[in-house]
Enzyme design. Sequence first.
Site, PDB file in Angstrom:
ATOM      1  N   LYS A 161      -0.083   4.339  -0.167  1.00 43.12           N
ATOM      2  CA  LYS A 161      -0.596   5.400   0.450  1.00 43.12           C
ATOM      3  C   LYS A 161      -0.449   6.678  -0.533  1.00 43.12           C
ATOM      4  O   LYS A 161      -0.455   6.509  -1.606  1.00 43.12           O
ATOM      5  CB  LYS A 161       0.049   5.713   1.680  1.00 43.12           C
ATOM      6  CG  LYS A 161      -0.127   4.374   2.716  1.00 43.12           C
ATOM      7  CD  LYS A 161       0.217   4.565   4.202  1.00 43.12           C
ATOM      8  CE  LYS A 161      -0.062   3.364   4.829  1.00 43.12           C
ATOM      9  NZ  LYS A 161       0.157   3.142   6.381  1.00 43.12           N
ATOM     10  N   SER A 167       3.910  -2.336  10.266  1.00 41.31           N
ATOM     11  CA  SER A 167       5.501  -2.233  10.247  1.00 41.31           C
ATOM     12  C   SER A 167       5.909  -3.710   9.757  1.00 41.31           C
ATOM     13  O   SER A 167       6.933  -4.124  10.361  1.00 41.31           O
ATOM     14  CB  SER A 167       5.694  -1.981  11.670  1.00 41.31           C
ATOM     15  OG  SER A 167       5.271  -0.805  12.091  1.00 41.31           O
ATOM     16  N   HIS A 213      -9.486   1.126   5.424  1.00 41.82           N
ATOM     17  CA  HIS A 213      -8.236   1.436   6.085  1.00 41.82           C
ATOM     18  C   HIS A 213      -8.377   2.381   7.036  1.00 41.82           C
ATOM     19  O   HIS A 213      -9.001   3.226   7.073  1.00 41.82           O
ATOM     20  CB  HIS A 213      -7.261   2.092   4.814  1.00 41.82           C
ATOM     21  CG  HIS A 213      -5.549   1.905   5.457  1.00 41.82           C
ATOM     22  ND1 HIS A 213      -5.264   2.793   6.348  1.00 41.82           N
ATOM     23  CD2 HIS A 213      -4.632   1.156   5.227  1.00 41.82           C
ATOM     24  CE1 HIS A 213      -4.008   2.394   6.784  1.00 41.82           C
ATOM     25  NE2 HIS A 213      -3.780   1.364   5.997  1.00 41.82           N
ATOM     26  N   GLU A 226      -6.633   4.807   8.168  1.00 39.15           N
ATOM     27  CA  GLU A 226      -6.323   6.220   7.972  1.00 39.15           C
ATOM     28  C   GLU A 226      -7.647   6.755   7.438  1.00 39.15           C
ATOM     29  O   GLU A 226      -8.134   7.948   7.564  1.00 39.15           O
ATOM     30  CB  GLU A 226      -5.141   6.234   6.818  1.00 39.15           C
ATOM     31  CG  GLU A 226      -3.915   6.074   7.694  1.00 39.15           C
ATOM     32  CD  GLU A 226      -2.844   5.402   6.791  1.00 39.15           C
ATOM     33  OE1 GLU A 226      -2.747   5.368   5.672  1.00 39.15           O
ATOM     34  OE2 GLU A 226      -1.761   4.912   7.720  1.00 39.15           O
ATOM     35  N   ASN A 249       0.846  -1.215  -0.195  1.00 41.59           N
ATOM     36  CA  ASN A 249       0.077  -0.075   0.052  1.00 41.59           C
ATOM     37  C   ASN A 249       1.064   1.223  -0.102  1.00 41.59           C
ATOM     38  O   ASN A 249       1.503   1.576   1.078  1.00 41.59           O
ATOM     39  CB  ASN A 249      -0.959  -0.083   1.353  1.00 41.59           C
ATOM     40  CG  ASN A 249      -1.770   1.200   1.312  1.00 41.59           C
ATOM     41  OD1 ASN A 249      -1.778   2.013   0.388  1.00 41.59           O
ATOM     42  ND2 ASN A 249      -2.236   1.290   2.643  1.00 41.59           N
ATOM     43  N   GLU A 268      -5.159  -5.071  10.672  1.00 40.12           N
ATOM     44  CA  GLU A 268      -3.724  -3.896  10.785  1.00 40.12           C
ATOM     45  C   GLU A 268      -4.172  -3.362  12.184  1.00 40.12           C
ATOM     46  O   GLU A 268      -5.110  -2.201  12.095  1.00 40.12           O
ATOM     47  CB  GLU A 268      -4.005  -2.946   9.667  1.00 40.12           C
ATOM     48  CG  GLU A 268      -3.626  -3.634   8.200  1.00 40.12           C
ATOM     49  CD  GLU A 268      -3.017  -2.586   7.332  1.00 40.12           C
ATOM     50  OE1 GLU A 268      -2.089  -2.674   6.811  1.00 40.12           O
ATOM     51  OE2 GLU A 268      -3.827  -1.584   7.092  1.00 40.12           O
ATOM     52  N   GLY A 309       2.913   2.338  10.670  1.00 38.42           N
ATOM     53  CA  GLY A 309       3.737   3.409  10.476  1.00 38.42           C
ATOM     54  C   GLY A 309       4.527   3.695  11.769  1.00 38.42           C
ATOM     55  O   GLY A 309       5.266   4.759  11.715  1.00 38.42           O
TER      56      GLY A 309
HETATM   57  P1  13P Z   1       3.584   0.553   7.450  1.00 39.47           P
HETATM   58  O1  13P Z   1       3.871  -0.911   6.961  1.00 39.47           O
HETATM   59  O2  13P Z   1       4.009   1.535   7.017  1.00 39.47           O
HETATM   60  O3  13P Z   1       3.220   0.302   9.041  1.00 39.47           O
HETATM   61  O4  13P Z   1       1.953   0.487   6.893  1.00 39.47           O
HETATM   62  C1  13P Z   1       0.920  -0.453   7.164  1.00 39.47           C
HETATM   63  C2  13P Z   1      -0.278   0.124   6.337  1.00 39.47           C
HETATM   64  O5  13P Z   1      -1.124   0.778   6.719  1.00 39.47           O
HETATM   65  C3  13P Z   1      -0.563  -0.795   5.180  1.00 39.47           C
HETATM   66  O6  13P Z   1      -1.860  -0.687   4.646  1.00 39.47           O
END
Ligand code: 13P
Length: 249
Positions: free
Chosen positions: A11, A210, A94, A96, A9, A164, A170
Site C-alpha cells: 500500500k 488480515s 483493490h 481501497e 501489498n 479480499e 486491515g
Molecule cells: P491486510 O493484510 O493488512 O488486512 O490487507 C489486506 C490487503 O488489502 C492486501 O491487498
Amino acid sequence: MRRPLIAGNWKMHKTVREASEYIRELNELPWDDSVEVAVIPPFTCLFAFWEARSRSRIRYGAQNMFWAREGAFTGEISPLMLLDLGCDYVLLGHSERRQIMGESDRMINDKLRLALETGLLPILCVGETLEERESGKAKEVVGEQVRWGLQGVSPHPGLVIAYEPVWAIGTGVNATASDAQDMIRFVRDIIQKEWGAQAAQELRILYGGSVKPENIGEFMVQDDIDGALVGGASLDPKVFADIINFRST
Ligand code: 13P
C-alpha cells in the site's frame, strides 16, 4: 498443480531506501522455492526492485495503472512504464481504489484488458463489504465483480484473482478458512463457466484480509486457495517470510 503465490501489498508505505533494505533482508532469509513470492510496492519503490533484480528472487508489480499506453493523463502511470521497470504483476480493482478513488468495474476492465495486451499479469481484486455480506449479497457482488472484470478477456493462465472481503482488510478480523474456500470455489466455478474446465483448474485464486503467520496455514490447506495477498504483515520481511514458509510455520 498450481504453484502457491504469496504476494505482499505494501500500500502507501516505504521509501526507496527502505525498499532496498527490505529486498536485501528478505532475500537473505530462507524460503521454499516451491512458493512464488511477489511484492507490490508503491510506484516509487519499483526502481529498487528493478535495480536489485539480478540478485533477488522476489517478483514484483504495481498497485495500479492507467488504461492507456500514453497521453495527456497527468498523474497516471502507463503499463509500458511498469514493464520498463521489470514488473510482472499489476494489482487491479483493490477495494481501497474502488471505495476511496471511486474506480468502477468498467475502468477496472479497461485496465485489465490493456494489462494483458501489453504483457503484465493482472491480480484482479474482488470482495464484498460487511453490509453486503450481512444482507446475503456477498456472492452476487463478488460474482459481478469477476464477470465485469473479465469481460471480453480470453482465458489467460497467468492471470490471478484475489478474494479480499472488505471487512477483513486491515481489521485483524480474517474470514474463516471455510468461508474463504467457499467463496473462492464459487469464483472458480464462474471461471469454469466462462473459460472452461482447464482454465479454471490453472487459474490461481488468493485470499486476502488480515493474513498473518498464525492463520496462513488454515487457508493454504483449502482445496481452492492458492496463496495470499498480504497487507500489513508483509511490511516486515521476517513476518512476511514466516507467511511464505507456511508449511513450516
Ligand atoms: P491486510 O493484510 O493488512 O488486512 O490487507 C489486506 C490487503 O488489502 C492486501 O491487498
